[in-house]
Write a protein that holds these residues in place. Structure first.
Motif, short mmCIF file in Angstrom:
data_model
loop_
_atom_site.label_atom_id
_atom_site.label_comp_id
_atom_site.label_asym_id
_atom_site.label_seq_id
_atom_site.Cartn_x
_atom_site.Cartn_y
_atom_site.Cartn_z
N PRO A 162 10.40 -6.65 10.56
CA PRO A 162 11.45 -7.25 9.68
C PRO A 162 10.53 -7.44 8.42
O PRO A 162 9.30 -7.93 8.47
CB PRO A 162 11.94 -8.51 10.34
N PRO A 163 11.14 -7.54 7.25
CA PRO A 163 10.36 -7.81 6.00
C PRO A 163 9.52 -8.85 6.07
O PRO A 163 8.43 -9.03 5.42
CB PRO A 163 11.50 -7.62 4.93
N ALA A 164 10.07 -10.13 6.56
CA ALA A 164 9.58 -11.52 6.81
C ALA A 164 7.99 -11.43 7.51
O ALA A 164 7.35 -12.26 7.46
CB ALA A 164 10.47 -12.36 7.35
N GLN A 165 8.08 -10.47 8.24
CA GLN A 165 6.73 -10.25 9.38
C GLN A 165 5.78 -9.43 8.74
O GLN A 165 4.73 -9.00 9.28
CB GLN A 165 7.27 -10.21 10.61
N LEU A 166 5.92 -8.78 7.33
CA LEU A 166 5.10 -7.94 6.55
C LEU A 166 4.66 -8.61 5.35
O LEU A 166 5.29 -9.03 4.73
CB LEU A 166 5.83 -6.61 6.13
N ALA A 167 3.28 -8.67 5.19
CA ALA A 167 2.70 -9.17 4.07
C ALA A 167 2.19 -8.21 3.11
O ALA A 167 1.63 -7.33 3.47
CB ALA A 167 1.71 -10.15 4.37
N LEU A 168 2.29 -8.42 1.92
CA LEU A 168 1.67 -7.39 0.77
C LEU A 168 0.45 -8.40 0.18
O LEU A 168 0.95 -9.22 -0.31
CB LEU A 168 2.70 -6.96 -0.18
N VAL A 169 -0.60 -7.61 0.27
CA VAL A 169 -1.93 -8.08 -0.75
C VAL A 169 -2.18 -7.10 -1.64
O VAL A 169 -2.27 -6.11 -1.33
CB VAL A 169 -2.96 -8.54 0.50
N ALA A 170 -2.29 -7.95 -2.74
CA ALA A 170 -2.67 -7.30 -4.06
C ALA A 170 -3.41 -8.10 -5.00
O ALA A 170 -3.39 -9.29 -4.97
CB ALA A 170 -1.57 -6.47 -4.73
N VAL A 171 -4.25 -7.36 -5.90
CA VAL A 171 -4.66 -7.99 -7.09
C VAL A 171 -3.80 -8.04 -8.32
O VAL A 171 -3.85 -8.56 -9.45
CB VAL A 171 -6.15 -7.61 -7.45
N HIS A 172 -2.64 -7.10 -8.13
CA HIS A 172 -1.53 -7.21 -9.32
C HIS A 172 -0.34 -8.33 -9.01
O HIS A 172 0.39 -8.01 -8.20
CB HIS A 172 -1.03 -5.81 -9.34
N SER A 173 -0.20 -9.03 -9.97
CA SER A 173 0.54 -9.86 -9.92
C SER A 173 2.26 -9.36 -9.67
O SER A 173 3.23 -9.68 -8.98
CB SER A 173 0.87 -11.03 -10.69
#
Length: 223
Positions: A162-173
């Motif tokens: 589910p989307p809530a169990q996926l994290a996105l990490v980035a240096v772009h806000s």
């Protein structure tokens, strides 16, 4: 909504995992100032964003070469050579400890980019990090650039969470904001930007480096 520890963490690629230094060097080799790269990269993103919002699509490479044509006097062959250097990118020093900590904690790791297929794989392999990443995802598959909602939900579907169990990490806000608007957990590393824009609210997790962000994600309560 209370955020919980993700089962999968997706990392942006260009400027988050991989350093664009070889592309910058190529610009210099062809007589352009190194300081031009951020402008070219921003113009590339603007081209892709506009196409997606307008209901169309273009490849990252085509948008990049078009930006070079707009901002430089480089020939078509020179523009192609600069674009080819994306296949020579290497990971930043903080990438390996971040990916390793996630995998040791039993959290799956993927990449999510609207960049050209093969770039993430080449850079991760060059850095000896390929084994730490389960799969590499390019939104060229669905012809939509981040931060469109479609891109993040597609990634969650491919990862079967589910989307809530996926994290996105980035240096772009803007990327973190787009992920959070789509229901993902957002993790922002302050390597490329001084502040997270107040107009975007607050990132769910933030830190000075990728390992800092990973530590914050792992500290979230279990679902």
């Amino acid at each position: 909504m209370t955020r919980t520890r993700p089962r999968v963490v997706a990392f942006d690629v260009n400027e988050t995992l991989l350093d664009l230094a070889p592309v910058r060097a190529a610009l210099v080799e062809h007589g352009e100032p190194a300081e031009l790269l951020p402008t070219v990269f921003a113009r590339t993103l603007g081209t892709g964003f506009a196409a997606t919002v307008a209901g169309a699509w273009c490849r990252f490479r085509d948008a990049f070469e078009a930006s070079l044509a707009q901002l430089t006097g480089l020939s078509a062959a020179q523009r192609a050579d600069v674009a080819d250097r994306f296949l020579e990118l290497v990971p930043y020093p903080d990438v390996e400890p971040a990916l390793r900590r996630l995998t040791e904690a039993g959290v799956r790791v993927v990449t999510l980019t609207h960049g050209s297929p093969g770039v993430a794989e080449a850079g991760l392999t060059r850095g000896g990090l390929g084994a730490l990443v389960e799969r590499t995802l390019s939104t060229e598959t669905i012809r939509a650039w981040k931060p469109s909602r479609e891109a993040y939900l597609w990634a969650a579907g491919v990862c079967d969470v589910p989307p809530a169990q996926l994290a996105l990490v980035a240096v772009h806000s803007w990327d973190v904001y787009g992920a959070q608007q789509a229901g993902l957990t957002g993790g922002w590393a302050a390597r490329a930007e001084r502040v997270f824009p107040p107009v975007f609210g607050e990132p769910h997790v933030s830190g000075e480096s990728l390992p800092d962000v990973v530590a914050g994600l792992l500290d979230l309560p279990d679902a």
